[in-house]
Design an enzyme around this catalytic site. Structure first.
Site, PDB file in Angstrom:
ATOM      1  N   ASN A 137       4.640 -15.890  -3.988  1.00 20.85           N
ATOM      2  CA  ASN A 137       3.635 -14.831  -4.021  1.00 20.85           C
ATOM      3  C   ASN A 137       3.805 -14.092  -5.349  1.00 20.85           C
ATOM      4  OD1 ASN A 137       1.955 -12.686  -3.577  1.00 20.85           O
ATOM      5  ND2 ASN A 137       2.904 -12.042  -1.646  1.00 20.85           N
ATOM      6  N   ARG A 183       0.474 -17.954  -2.381  1.00 23.13           N
ATOM      7  CA  ARG A 183      -0.463 -16.981  -1.837  1.00 23.13           C
ATOM      8  C   ARG A 183      -1.404 -16.559  -2.963  1.00 23.13           C
ATOM      9  NH1 ARG A 183       0.131 -10.667  -0.889  1.00 23.13           N
ATOM     10  NH2 ARG A 183      -1.814 -10.393   0.230  1.00 23.13           N
ATOM     11  N   HIS A 240      -5.854 -10.242   4.298  1.00 27.45           N
ATOM     12  CA  HIS A 240      -4.842 -10.460   5.348  1.00 27.45           C
ATOM     13  C   HIS A 240      -5.201 -11.651   6.246  1.00 27.45           C
ATOM     14  CE1 HIS A 240      -3.686  -5.884   5.312  1.00 27.45           C
ATOM     15  NE2 HIS A 240      -2.896  -6.579   4.496  1.00 27.45           N
ATOM     16  N   HIS A 263      -3.436  -5.791  11.952  1.00 28.99           N
ATOM     17  CA  HIS A 263      -2.318  -6.012  11.027  1.00 28.99           C
ATOM     18  C   HIS A 263      -2.009  -4.660  10.395  1.00 28.99           C
ATOM     19  CE1 HIS A 263       0.072  -8.173   7.895  1.00 28.99           C
ATOM     20  NE2 HIS A 263      -0.185  -7.025   7.278  1.00 28.99           N
ATOM     21  N   LEU A 264      -0.862  -4.093  10.755  1.00 26.32           N
ATOM     22  CA  LEU A 264      -0.523  -2.736  10.326  1.00 26.32           C
ATOM     23  C   LEU A 264       0.773  -2.753   9.521  1.00 26.32           C
ATOM     24  CD1 LEU A 264      -1.161  -1.009  13.802  1.00 26.32           C
ATOM     25  CD2 LEU A 264      -2.811  -1.445  11.954  1.00 26.32           C
ATOM     26  N   GLY A 319      -0.515  -2.138   3.865  1.00 28.33           N
ATOM     27  CA  GLY A 319      -1.967  -2.329   3.982  1.00 28.33           C
ATOM     28  C   GLY A 319      -2.279  -2.604   5.444  1.00 28.33           C
ATOM     29  N   ARG A 351      -3.782   3.983   0.962  1.00 34.82           N
ATOM     30  CA  ARG A 351      -5.232   3.789   0.771  1.00 34.82           C
ATOM     31  C   ARG A 351      -6.002   4.575   1.827  1.00 34.82           C
ATOM     32  NH1 ARG A 351      -4.781  -2.468   0.990  1.00 34.82           N
ATOM     33  NH2 ARG A 351      -3.221  -2.750  -0.634  1.00 34.82           N
ATOM     34  N   ASP A 357       5.283   6.076   4.478  1.00 34.70           N
ATOM     35  CA  ASP A 357       6.117   5.254   5.359  1.00 34.70           C
ATOM     36  C   ASP A 357       6.060   5.787   6.791  1.00 34.70           C
ATOM     37  OD1 ASP A 357       8.578   4.295   6.737  1.00 34.70           O
ATOM     38  OD2 ASP A 357       8.901   3.337   4.794  1.00 34.70           O
ATOM     39  N   ARG A 367       7.840   5.244   9.389  1.00 37.31           N
ATOM     40  CA  ARG A 367       9.124   5.687   9.983  1.00 37.31           C
ATOM     41  C   ARG A 367       9.409   7.130   9.625  1.00 37.31           C
ATOM     42  NH1 ARG A 367      12.097   0.440   7.968  1.00 37.31           N
ATOM     43  NH2 ARG A 367      10.614   0.992   6.370  1.00 37.31           N
ATOM     44  N   GLY A 369       4.552  -4.450   9.872  1.00 37.43           N
ATOM     45  CA  GLY A 369       5.723  -3.580  10.046  1.00 37.43           C
ATOM     46  C   GLY A 369       5.508  -2.495  11.088  1.00 37.43           C
ATOM     47  N   GLY A 401       2.832  -2.363  13.400  1.00 39.85           N
ATOM     48  CA  GLY A 401       2.387  -2.975  14.652  1.00 39.85           C
ATOM     49  C   GLY A 401       3.522  -3.633  15.422  1.00 39.85           C
ATOM     50  N   ASN A 416       6.757  -2.697  15.216  1.00 38.81           N
ATOM     51  CA  ASN A 416       7.935  -1.840  15.416  1.00 38.81           C
ATOM     52  C   ASN A 416       7.670  -0.457  15.978  1.00 38.81           C
ATOM     53  OD1 ASN A 416      10.192  -3.454  14.277  1.00 38.81           O
ATOM     54  ND2 ASN A 416       8.832  -3.473  12.508  1.00 38.81           N
TER      55      ASN A 416
HETATM   56  P1  AMP Z   1       5.023  -4.118   6.082  1.00 38.55           P
HETATM   57  O1  AMP Z   1       4.107  -3.851   4.902  1.00 38.55           O
HETATM   58  O2  AMP Z   1       4.442  -5.097   7.073  1.00 38.55           O
HETATM   59  O3  AMP Z   1       6.431  -4.425   5.711  1.00 38.55           O
HETATM   60  O4  AMP Z   1       5.095  -2.721   6.882  1.00 38.55           O
HETATM   61  C1  AMP Z   1       5.552  -1.546   6.299  1.00 38.55           C
HETATM   62  C2  AMP Z   1       5.297  -0.392   7.250  1.00 38.55           C
HETATM   63  O5  AMP Z   1       5.954  -0.646   8.514  1.00 38.55           O
HETATM   64  C3  AMP Z   1       5.854   0.949   6.742  1.00 38.55           C
HETATM   65  O6  AMP Z   1       4.912   1.996   6.985  1.00 38.55           O
HETATM   66  C4  AMP Z   1       7.070   1.152   7.633  1.00 38.55           C
HETATM   67  O7  AMP Z   1       7.361   2.509   7.805  1.00 38.55           O
HETATM   68  C5  AMP Z   1       6.584   0.555   8.929  1.00 38.55           C
HETATM   69  N1  AMP Z   1       7.705   0.342   9.853  1.00 38.55           N
HETATM   70  C6  AMP Z   1       8.730  -0.522   9.740  1.00 38.55           C
HETATM   71  N2  AMP Z   1       9.614  -0.324  10.771  1.00 38.55           N
HETATM   72  C7  AMP Z   1       9.111   0.684  11.527  1.00 38.55           C
HETATM   73  C8  AMP Z   1       9.551   1.371  12.708  1.00 38.55           C
HETATM   74  N3  AMP Z   1      10.691   1.031  13.315  1.00 38.55           N
HETATM   75  N4  AMP Z   1       8.775   2.355  13.202  1.00 38.55           N
HETATM   76  C9  AMP Z   1       7.614   2.699  12.593  1.00 38.55           C
HETATM   77  N5  AMP Z   1       7.157   2.113  11.475  1.00 38.55           N
HETATM   78  C10 AMP Z   1       7.884   1.114  10.938  1.00 38.55           C
END
Ligand code: AMP
Length: 401
Positions: A10, A87, A176, A204-205, A208, A237, A279, A281, A327, A329, A331
């Site tokens: 990628n 990709r 995506h 897909h969360l 993006g 975004r 983020d 989290r 990430g 969706g 977690n």
């Molecule tokens: P990705 O781009 O798919 O790696 O996702 C990144 C997003 O997933 C970020 O906003 C992270 O904060 C979120 N994420 C990862 N782990 C968790 C978690 N345990 N709880 C809430 N959001 C999370």
């Protein structure tokens, strides 16, 4: 049985993500990132069965980074590599599926640069570097947009003058696609359903975010448009805003087009609303401690996501399941539950205990009894790219562990 080894690449403008996938194994043999390419701080970091490693590769460009990677790949795949999968973000209307790379494909990706001025040149740098380092291997391009080429015209056309579509390709493309395709097929597999006779909503969360309606294995609508800015709220975004916002901000703030574009892409979304972070989290933690901006950002995120999913439902004959991935969706039980709470009219309801169990890569059903299915399915875009690559280089040869 040793399986087939595919290197998945990628390419970014100053980075190169990679994964060495064996189609008989659950985890990549190596995965990592070459970053800050072209600068004195250029570095290569990777993870393999022995752990994490890193190496300075000062001033290396894309090709040199791949040359550095070559002995690591040879070591991890002593049986040899069968191909390279790339990709590519934007395939325009030229690509309705993945394809073997030749000069005409490279020209078509180049011709699509006006639609993806940041991403496609970067993806091309990855392709050109890999062609130089692996000249004897077949290489395949897998497009983020290709899965959505099955949208009907009434879903992909904007209500603007037709000439803008016909002469400049202004339409909704969606992104995506590799993830929406992978998780919907995987959900059908997990449910023992026939993918070719099934209907799904996917969310897909990640950083993006996008939603998609999938019927009989085909995308019928999706939330992203001409660019990945359209649709739901994302990390930085904005998602949908009033199209007059550009002129309003130019008038009121004196901002240039470039400034408005930067703010909507890089300073908005969760980051802009919370004033704290992109983020999720960090936001969940801060919201728990009473941070009003974080609480509002999460509420807007979930409400707008639910609205998008409800509108996607217009494209489905029936609902076999709503799938969460990415990430967030995969977690966040909290975001899943707040979103589904807005979808009672679709009959959706979660089982709290099941929702809490599906985190950190655990897939499963999380709906309450009587509700249509709600699933958590970890995405695996690298595996999908590797499987597409294998399917093209040895038809009927791809198998998946
Ligand atoms: P990705 O781009 O798919 O790696 O996702 C990144 C997003 O997933 C970020 O906003 C992270 O904060 C979120 N994420 C990862 N782990 C968790 C978690 N345990 N709880 C809430 N959001 C999370």
């Amino acid at each position: 049985m040793t399986g087939n080894n595919i290197l998945v690449i990628n390419g970014g403008s100053s980075s190169l993500k990679f994964a060495l996938i064996n189609d008989q194994e659950a985890n990549p043999r190596i995965s990592g990132l070459a970053e800050r390419l072209g600068s004195v701080e250029a570095g290569l970091s990777w993870k393999d069965s022995q752990g994490k490693h890193s190496k300075a590769i000062s001033k290396a460009g894309h090709q040199q980074a791949l040359a550095e990677l070559l002995p690591l790949v040879q070591n991890a795949a002593p049986e040899g590599l069968q191909g390279v999968g790339h990709r590519v973000v934007h395939g325009g209307e030229a690509f309705t599926g993945s394809c073997l790379i030749d000069n005409s494909v490279i020209d078509a990706i180049r011709a699509t640069i006006p639609l993806a001025p940041l991403h496609n040149p970067a993806n091309l740098m990855g392709i050109e570097a890999a062609l130089a380092v692996f000249p004897d291997l077949p290489q395949v391009a897998v497009f983020d947009t290709a899965f959505h080429q099955s949208l009907p015209d009434y879903a992909y056309r904007y209500a603007i003058p037709t000439s803008l579509y016909e002469q400049h390709g202004v339409r909704r493309y969606g992104f995506h696609g590799t993830s929406h395709r992978y998780v919907s097929a995987e959900a059908a597999r997990l449910m023992n359903a026939d993918y070719q006779q099934s209907s799904w909503l996917t969310a897909h969360l990640g950083n993006g975010c996008s939603t998609c309606a999938i019927v009989n294995g085909q995308s019928r609508d999706t939330s992203m448009g001409l660019t990945p800015l359209e649709g739901v709220v994302m990390g930085t975004r904005s998602g949908d805003v009033d199209p007059n916002l550009h002129s309003h901000l130019a008038n009121v703030m004196g901002w240039t087009l470039a400034e408005v574009t930067r703010v909507l892409n890089n300073e908005s979304g969760l980051k802009g609303l919370s004033g704290l972070s992109n983020d999720m989290r960090t936001l969940e933690e801060a919201a728990g401690e009473g941070h009003a901006g974080a609480q509002l950002a999460m509420e807007v995120f979930c409400y707008r996501l639910a609205k998008s999913l409800a509108s996607m439902a217009c494209a489905l004959p029936q609902l076999d399941g709503l799938i969460f991935t990415g990430g967030i969706g995969e977690n966040s039980p909290l975001i899943r539950s707040k979103t589904v709470a807005h979808l009672r009219l679709l009959g959706l309801q979660l089982d709290d205990a099941a929702n809490l169990r599906c985190i950190r890569g655990v897939a499963g059903e999380i709906q309450a009894s009587g509700s249509p299915r709600v699933l958590v399915v970890p995405t695996n875009e690298e595996l999908q790219i590797a499987l597409d690559t294998l399917n093209l280089i040895q038809p009927h040869g791809a198998a998946h562990a």
